[in-house]
Design a protein around this motif. Structure first.
Motif, PDB file in Angstrom:
ATOM      1  N   ARG A  50       0.924  -1.046   0.216  1.00 16.72           N
ATOM      2  CA  ARG A  50       0.099   0.001   0.054  1.00 16.72           C
ATOM      3  C   ARG A  50       0.837   1.186  -0.008  1.00 16.72           C
ATOM      4  NH1 ARG A  50      -2.338  -1.206   5.616  1.00 16.72           N
ATOM      5  NH2 ARG A  50      -0.339  -1.919   5.777  1.00 16.72           N
ATOM      6  N   VAL A  51       0.736   2.231  -1.202  1.00 18.48           N
ATOM      7  CA  VAL A  51       1.673   3.179  -1.296  1.00 18.48           C
ATOM      8  C   VAL A  51       1.103   4.279  -1.262  1.00 18.48           C
ATOM      9  CG1 VAL A  51       3.506   4.075  -2.719  1.00 18.48           C
ATOM     10  CG2 VAL A  51       3.030   1.470  -2.767  1.00 18.48           C
ATOM     11  N   LEU A  52       1.487   5.418  -0.658  1.00 13.93           N
ATOM     12  CA  LEU A  52       1.273   6.845  -0.402  1.00 13.93           C
ATOM     13  C   LEU A  52       2.093   7.603  -1.080  1.00 13.93           C
ATOM     14  CD1 LEU A  52      -1.049   8.968   0.387  1.00 13.93           C
ATOM     15  CD2 LEU A  52       0.104   8.964   2.524  1.00 13.93           C
ATOM     16  N   ASP A  53       1.706   8.327  -2.176  1.00 15.89           N
ATOM     17  CA  ASP A  53       2.476   9.605  -2.731  1.00 15.89           C
ATOM     18  C   ASP A  53       2.137  10.875  -2.045  1.00 15.89           C
ATOM     19  OD1 ASP A  53       4.096  11.438  -4.031  1.00 15.89           O
ATOM     20  OD2 ASP A  53       3.175  10.843  -6.055  1.00 15.89           O
ATOM     21  N   MET A 104      -3.629  17.520   3.953  1.00  4.19           N
ATOM     22  CA  MET A 104      -2.334  18.038   4.243  1.00  4.19           C
ATOM     23  C   MET A 104      -1.419  17.223   4.892  1.00  4.19           C
ATOM     24  SD  MET A 104      -2.885  21.169   3.218  1.00  4.19           S
ATOM     25  CE  MET A 104      -1.602  22.076   3.761  1.00  4.19           C
ATOM     26  N   SER A 105      -0.191  17.376   4.413  1.00  7.88           N
ATOM     27  CA  SER A 105       0.902  16.139   4.990  1.00  7.88           C
ATOM     28  C   SER A 105       1.036  16.444   6.573  1.00  7.88           C
ATOM     29  CB  SER A 105       2.284  16.700   4.310  1.00  7.88           C
ATOM     30  OG  SER A 105       2.562  17.886   4.636  1.00  7.88           O
ATOM     31  N   PHE A 106       0.892  17.287   7.082  1.00  7.84           N
ATOM     32  CA  PHE A 106       0.781  17.372   8.593  1.00  7.84           C
ATOM     33  C   PHE A 106      -0.303  16.931   9.322  1.00  7.84           C
ATOM     34  CE2 PHE A 106       1.285  21.633   6.594  1.00  7.84           C
ATOM     35  CZ  PHE A 106      -0.126  22.002   6.963  1.00  7.84           C
ATOM     36  N   GLU A 107      -1.161  16.693   8.498  1.00  9.38           N
ATOM     37  CA  GLU A 107      -2.534  16.201   9.259  1.00  9.38           C
ATOM     38  C   GLU A 107      -3.088  14.985   8.236  1.00  9.38           C
ATOM     39  OE1 GLU A 107      -3.828  20.538  11.171  1.00  9.38           O
ATOM     40  OE2 GLU A 107      -4.786  19.573   9.663  1.00  9.38           O
ATOM     41  N   LEU A 108      -2.323  14.051   8.305  1.00 12.97           N
ATOM     42  CA  LEU A 108      -2.891  13.004   7.165  1.00 12.97           C
ATOM     43  C   LEU A 108      -4.052  12.314   7.522  1.00 12.97           C
ATOM     44  CD1 LEU A 108       0.796  11.478   6.715  1.00 12.97           C
ATOM     45  CD2 LEU A 108      -0.517  12.866   5.111  1.00 12.97           C
ATOM     46  N   PRO A 109      -5.029  12.148   6.519  1.00 19.10           N
ATOM     47  CA  PRO A 109      -6.369  11.780   7.086  1.00 19.10           C
ATOM     48  C   PRO A 109      -6.462  10.326   6.770  1.00 19.10           C
ATOM     49  CG  PRO A 109      -6.269  12.646   4.604  1.00 19.10           C
ATOM     50  CD  PRO A 109      -4.764  12.716   5.266  1.00 19.10           C
ATOM     51  N   TYR A 110      -5.654   9.591   7.497  1.00 13.96           N
ATOM     52  CA  TYR A 110      -5.382   8.095   7.520  1.00 13.96           C
ATOM     53  C   TYR A 110      -5.022   7.544   8.753  1.00 13.96           C
ATOM     54  CZ  TYR A 110      -4.460   9.231   2.567  1.00 13.96           C
ATOM     55  OH  TYR A 110      -4.518   9.772   1.439  1.00 13.96           O
ATOM     56  N   PRO A 111      -5.670   6.270   9.074  1.00 12.73           N
ATOM     57  CA  PRO A 111      -5.542   5.756  10.355  1.00 12.73           C
ATOM     58  C   PRO A 111      -4.073   5.304  10.640  1.00 12.73           C
ATOM     59  CG  PRO A 111      -7.360   4.572   9.400  1.00 12.73           C
ATOM     60  CD  PRO A 111      -6.658   5.619   8.150  1.00 12.73           C
ATOM     61  N   ASP A 112      -3.561   4.973  11.694  1.00 14.78           N
ATOM     62  CA  ASP A 112      -2.222   4.491  12.081  1.00 14.78           C
ATOM     63  C   ASP A 112      -2.133   3.196  11.007  1.00 14.78           C
ATOM     64  OD1 ASP A 112      -2.532   6.107  14.031  1.00 14.78           O
ATOM     65  OD2 ASP A 112      -2.133   4.973  15.829  1.00 14.78           O
ATOM     66  N   SER A 113      -0.825   3.188  10.650  1.00 11.64           N
ATOM     67  CA  SER A 113      -0.433   1.868  10.077  1.00 11.64           C
ATOM     68  C   SER A 113      -1.021   1.498   8.725  1.00 11.64           C
ATOM     69  CB  SER A 113      -0.455   0.573  10.938  1.00 11.64           C
ATOM     70  OG  SER A 113       0.544   0.691  11.845  1.00 11.64           O
ATOM     71  N   ARG A 141       3.461   7.928  11.859  1.00 12.64           N
ATOM     72  CA  ARG A 141       2.233   7.179  12.264  1.00 12.64           C
ATOM     73  C   ARG A 141       1.286   6.298  11.423  1.00 12.64           C
ATOM     74  NH1 ARG A 141      -3.006   8.055  12.122  1.00 12.64           N
ATOM     75  NH2 ARG A 141      -2.452  10.191  10.865  1.00 12.64           N
ATOM     76  N   ILE A 142       1.229   6.819  10.191  1.00 12.38           N
ATOM     77  CA  ILE A 142       0.647   5.974   9.090  1.00 12.38           C
ATOM     78  C   ILE A 142       1.272   4.785   8.282  1.00 12.38           C
ATOM     79  CG2 ILE A 142      -0.901   8.105   8.678  1.00 12.38           C
ATOM     80  CD1 ILE A 142       0.803   7.678   5.832  1.00 12.38           C
ATOM     81  N   LEU A 143       2.770   4.744   8.656  1.00  6.01           N
ATOM     82  CA  LEU A 143       3.207   3.635   8.140  1.00  6.01           C
ATOM     83  C   LEU A 143       3.171   2.362   9.086  1.00  6.01           C
ATOM     84  CD1 LEU A 143       6.622   5.043   6.965  1.00  6.01           C
ATOM     85  CD2 LEU A 143       5.322   3.508   5.506  1.00  6.01           C
ATOM     86  N   SER A 144       3.172   1.311   8.422  1.00 10.54           N
ATOM     87  CA  SER A 144       3.158   0.045   9.177  1.00 10.54           C
ATOM     88  C   SER A 144       4.461  -0.328   9.725  1.00 10.54           C
ATOM     89  CB  SER A 144       2.606  -1.096   8.317  1.00 10.54           C
ATOM     90  OG  SER A 144       3.297  -1.100   7.345  1.00 10.54           O
TER      91      SER A 144
END
Ligand SMILES: C[S@@+](CC[C@H](N)C(=O)[O-])C[C@H]1O[C@@H](n2cnc3c(N)ncnc32)[C@H](O)[C@@H]1O
Length: 216
Positions: A50-53, A104-113, A141-144
């Protein structure tokens, strides 16, 4: 003056220039396809990744990742709704399945991992030091666990010519940590390990560095 914690700089510094972002000259000045291909190679993306740019802009890197790794689940995120419209057109024209999110990069709208790989190209020099730190913490935080960050941005000058060019840019608040080579240390402070520069390129605007950092 009250500091603006959510300071945001669009792709070319001014929103009226955004439609010109994909201009050939810019690609030439920044050796775009060379460093982006190298970033994708180094990212070690797997079929199930799962890749985020982050700060995907017109999605050139996002599209390249999906073409090289069609099985990977690829998402692009950007703070600018106008540039996301350009990205969406390119993705539809390429016939690819890529999710785009505004955020925004400093408030990423994704759960942990949520992601195994985070990539980002030419975004960190848009961020104040405070927002670099916030962004790095959010990426962590959002990386596994075992997930990796692969970043391309201006780095510490690696020869005399690049040093001379850096004199023009090093006074800008947002480029300071890049040009002083502080990014790997900032990744480590956030908890990343094996944070290091993995490649560097000469460009018209100075040294362009690739970085890698791993979440334990
Ligand atoms: C110079 S462009 C790079 C675009 C793309 N990554 C590339 O390499 O072509 C910087 C992008 O980062 C986005 N950006 C800047 N600050 C951001 C932030 N804090 N959060 C999300 N996107 C941001 C801008 O809207 C712009 O699309």
């Amino acid at each position: 003056m009250v500091p603006n914690h959510n300071k945001y700089i669009p792709a070319l510094g001014n929103e009226r220039l955004t439609p010109f972002y994909d201009h050939q000259l810019l690609q030439l000045f920044m050796r775009e396809s060379t460093f982006k291909r190298c970033l994708v190679e180094k990212a070690g993306i797997e079929r199930s990744s799962r890749v985020l740019d982050i700060g995907c802009g017109t999605a050139t890197l996002t599209i390249l990742i999906k073409k090289v790794h069609p099985e990977a689940d690829v998402t692009g995120l950007d703070g600018d709704p106008e540039i996301l419209k350009m990205a969406k057109k390119k993705i539809i024209n390429a016939g690819l399945d890529i999710k785009l999110d505004q955020g925004m990069s400093f408030e990423l709208p994704y759960p942990d991992s949520s992601f195994d790989r985070v990539v980002s190209s030419l975004v960190f020099h848009h961020l104040t030091r405070e927002n670099k730190v916030r962004t790095i913490n959010e990426i962590f935080r959002i990386l596994s666990p075992g997930g990796e960050l692969h970043l391309a941005d201006f780095g510490k000058p690696h020869n005399a010519l690049m040093y001379l060019i850096s004199l023009v840019f090093r006074h800008l608040e947002e480029t300071k940590e890049n040009i002083e080579g502080l990014l790997p240390g900032m990744f480590q402070e956030a908890g990343f390990e094996e944070a290091k520069e993995t490649a560097r390129f000469m460009t018209v605007f100075g040294t362009l560095s690739l970085y890698r950092a791993r979440k334990p």
